[in-house]
Design a protein around this motif. Structure first.
Motif, short mmCIF file in Angstrom:
data_model
loop_
_atom_site.label_atom_id
_atom_site.label_comp_id
_atom_site.label_asym_id
_atom_site.label_seq_id
_atom_site.Cartn_x
_atom_site.Cartn_y
_atom_site.Cartn_z
N LEU A 1 78.98 16.82 -23.74
CA LEU A 1 79.12 18.27 -23.55
C LEU A 1 79.73 18.96 -24.76
O LEU A 1 79.27 20.02 -25.18
N ARG A 2 80.77 18.39 -25.32
CA ARG A 2 81.43 19.02 -26.48
C ARG A 2 80.48 19.14 -27.66
O ARG A 2 80.43 20.17 -28.33
N LEU A 3 79.70 18.10 -27.92
CA LEU A 3 78.72 18.15 -29.01
C LEU A 3 77.62 19.16 -28.69
O LEU A 3 77.16 19.89 -29.58
N TYR A 4 77.20 19.23 -27.43
CA TYR A 4 76.18 20.20 -27.03
C TYR A 4 76.65 21.63 -27.30
O TYR A 4 75.90 22.45 -27.82
N LYS A 5 77.90 21.91 -26.94
CA LYS A 5 78.44 23.26 -27.18
C LYS A 5 78.49 23.57 -28.67
O LYS A 5 78.16 24.67 -29.10
N THR A 6 78.90 22.59 -29.47
CA THR A 6 78.97 22.78 -30.92
C THR A 6 77.58 23.04 -31.50
O THR A 6 77.39 23.95 -32.31
N ILE A 7 76.62 22.24 -31.08
CA ILE A 7 75.24 22.41 -31.57
C ILE A 7 74.71 23.77 -31.17
O ILE A 7 74.10 24.48 -31.98
N THR A 8 74.96 24.18 -29.93
CA THR A 8 74.46 25.46 -29.45
C THR A 8 75.06 26.63 -30.22
O THR A 8 74.34 27.53 -30.66
N VAL A 9 76.36 26.61 -30.42
CA VAL A 9 77.03 27.71 -31.12
C VAL A 9 76.56 27.80 -32.57
O VAL A 9 76.14 28.87 -33.03
N PHE A 10 76.63 26.69 -33.30
CA PHE A 10 76.30 26.75 -34.71
C PHE A 10 74.82 26.94 -34.98
O PHE A 10 74.44 27.65 -35.92
N SER A 11 73.96 26.36 -34.16
CA SER A 11 72.53 26.57 -34.37
C SER A 11 72.14 28.02 -34.08
O SER A 11 71.29 28.58 -34.77
N THR A 12 72.79 28.63 -33.09
CA THR A 12 72.52 30.03 -32.81
C THR A 12 73.00 30.92 -33.95
O THR A 12 72.30 31.85 -34.37
N LEU A 13 74.19 30.64 -34.47
CA LEU A 13 74.71 31.41 -35.61
C LEU A 13 73.80 31.26 -36.84
O LEU A 13 73.49 32.24 -37.52
N ILE A 14 73.38 30.03 -37.11
CA ILE A 14 72.51 29.78 -38.26
C ILE A 14 71.16 30.48 -38.06
O ILE A 14 70.62 31.08 -38.99
N ALA A 15 70.62 30.41 -36.85
CA ALA A 15 69.33 31.04 -36.57
C ALA A 15 69.41 32.56 -36.73
O ALA A 15 68.55 33.17 -37.37
N VAL A 16 70.45 33.16 -36.18
CA VAL A 16 70.60 34.62 -36.28
C VAL A 16 70.80 35.04 -37.73
O VAL A 16 70.17 35.98 -38.21
N ALA A 17 71.66 34.32 -38.44
CA ALA A 17 71.90 34.65 -39.85
C ALA A 17 70.64 34.46 -40.68
O ALA A 17 70.32 35.29 -41.54
N GLY A 18 69.89 33.40 -40.41
CA GLY A 18 68.66 33.16 -41.16
C GLY A 18 67.61 34.22 -40.90
O GLY A 18 66.97 34.71 -41.84
#
Length: 111
Positions: free
Chosen positions: A28-45
């Motif tokens: 779960l902790r890794l899932y939350k990290t992946i979700t947060v950072f991938s969303t930030l990277i996607a939005v920024a990109g």
């Protein structure tokens, strides 16, 4: 070899086999990290890509000869990178998560 090991053979469950290959189960902790950072990277990109594309075309006012091809390609690449980052991040799930479309326990009440 059991049917679970060979989902593509006749008689195997192709739908669940394909689903299992695409999804990665993580804590779960890794899932939350992946979700947060991938969303930030996607939005920024994606936003950055549109900004770069806008600069390259001078707010869509530039003549074709004045368009900066390098910046335009960079902008399109950033948009594609953001979209691919988000699409790839959707493969991850935790142990308790399931795919709603594969759930046969629930029945529809509409119709």
């Amino acid at each position: 070899m059991s049917q679970r090991d060979a989902p593509d053979e006749p008689g195997g469950d192709e739908r669940s086999g394909a689903s299992e290959r695409r999804e990665v189960v993580v804590p779960l902790r890794l899932y939350k990290t992946i979700t947060v950072f991938s969303t930030l990277i996607a939005v920024a990109g994606i936003l950055g890509g549109f900004i770069v594309l806008d600069v390259a075309t001078d707010s869509a006012q530039a003549d074709v000869s004045d368009v900066s091809i390098g910046f335009a390609l960079l902008g399109i690449g950033m948009i594609a990178f953001g979209a691919l980052t988000y699409a790839f991040s959707t493969r991850f799930q935790t142990a308790g998560m399931g795919n709603a479309k594969d759930d046969t326990d629930e029945h529809s009440d509409n119709g």
